[in-house]
Design a protein around this motif. Structure first.
Motif, PDB file in Angstrom:
ATOM      1  N   ALA A  99     -10.375   6.662 -10.493  1.00 49.60           N
ATOM      2  CA  ALA A  99     -11.449   5.844  -9.909  1.00 49.60           C
ATOM      3  C   ALA A  99     -11.184   4.359 -10.139  1.00 49.60           C
ATOM      4  N   LEU A 100     -10.799   4.010 -11.376  1.00 54.26           N
ATOM      5  CA  LEU A 100     -10.510   2.603 -11.685  1.00 54.26           C
ATOM      6  C   LEU A 100      -9.326   2.070 -10.897  1.00 54.26           C
ATOM      7  N   MET A 101      -8.355   2.906 -10.632  1.00 55.43           N
ATOM      8  CA  MET A 101      -7.150   2.489  -9.917  1.00 55.43           C
ATOM      9  C   MET A 101      -7.272   2.651  -8.409  1.00 55.43           C
ATOM     10  N   SER A 102      -8.393   3.165  -7.955  1.00 57.21           N
ATOM     11  CA  SER A 102      -8.593   3.336  -6.522  1.00 57.21           C
ATOM     12  C   SER A 102      -8.497   1.980  -5.814  1.00 57.21           C
ATOM     13  N   PRO A 103      -7.854   1.917  -4.658  1.00 59.36           N
ATOM     14  CA  PRO A 103      -7.745   0.639  -3.953  1.00 59.36           C
ATOM     15  C   PRO A 103      -9.098   0.076  -3.508  1.00 59.36           C
ATOM     16  N   THR A 104     -10.129   0.911  -3.483  1.00 65.18           N
ATOM     17  CA  THR A 104     -11.455   0.440  -3.082  1.00 65.18           C
ATOM     18  C   THR A 104     -12.252  -0.139  -4.242  1.00 65.18           C
TER      19      THR A 104
END
Length: 145
Positions: free
Chosen positions: A68-73
């Motif tokens: 989640a933290l690394m998600s591009p969004t």
């Protein structure tokens, strides 16, 4: 329900009053000028509580938290702080903050409430600061007093 890519990641511990948690996130959304449909990633709602092992993976980089933290969004993480700062003593919360701080990819905010007043600390001026006119950094400083 359909997938909701995270825009803001929420780091907290399970002991804060639920109403304080909600008030903090409402103030965070207001400060940033966010629409109601902006997705906050909260582990209790994002993870399958009946099969947590599936969401944690074998390595921390496989965990839903890290993904989640690394998600591009994802543009940032917000720590919801209780009066005792318990969030800073929790291993998962420390891991989440370390991912944010070491990666410098997303910003870290902090939100808390005390005596009926909400406070949001941001790394940079937020939407509400620019809306005040003048120097946004001065407006940020005034908001965070």
């Amino acid at each position: 329900a359909a997938d909701q890519p995270p825009v803001w990641f929420v780091s907290h511990w399970w002991g804060e009053p639920v109403l304080d948690f909600l008030v903090c996130l409402e103030e965070h959304a207001r400060v940033h000028g966010l629409e109601e449909d902006v997705a906050y990633w909260v582990c209790a709602y994002a993870n399958n509580q009946h099969d947590l092992a599936a969401d944690l993976g074998k390595e921390v980089q496989e965990s839903s938290f890290y993904r989640a933290l690394m998600s591009p969004t994802c543009v940032g993480a917000v720590d919801v702080l209780d009066s005792g700062g318990k969030v800073f003593t929790r291993a998962w919360c420390a891991f989440e903050n370390s991912v944010v701080i070491s990666g410098h990819r997303v910003q870290l905010n902090m939100a808390t409430c005390a005596a009926g007043q909400e406070y949001v600390l941001t790394e940079e001026p937020a939407a509400v600061d620019g809306a005040r006119g003048g120097d946004a950094w001065v407006a940020k400083q005034q908001r965070e007093k």
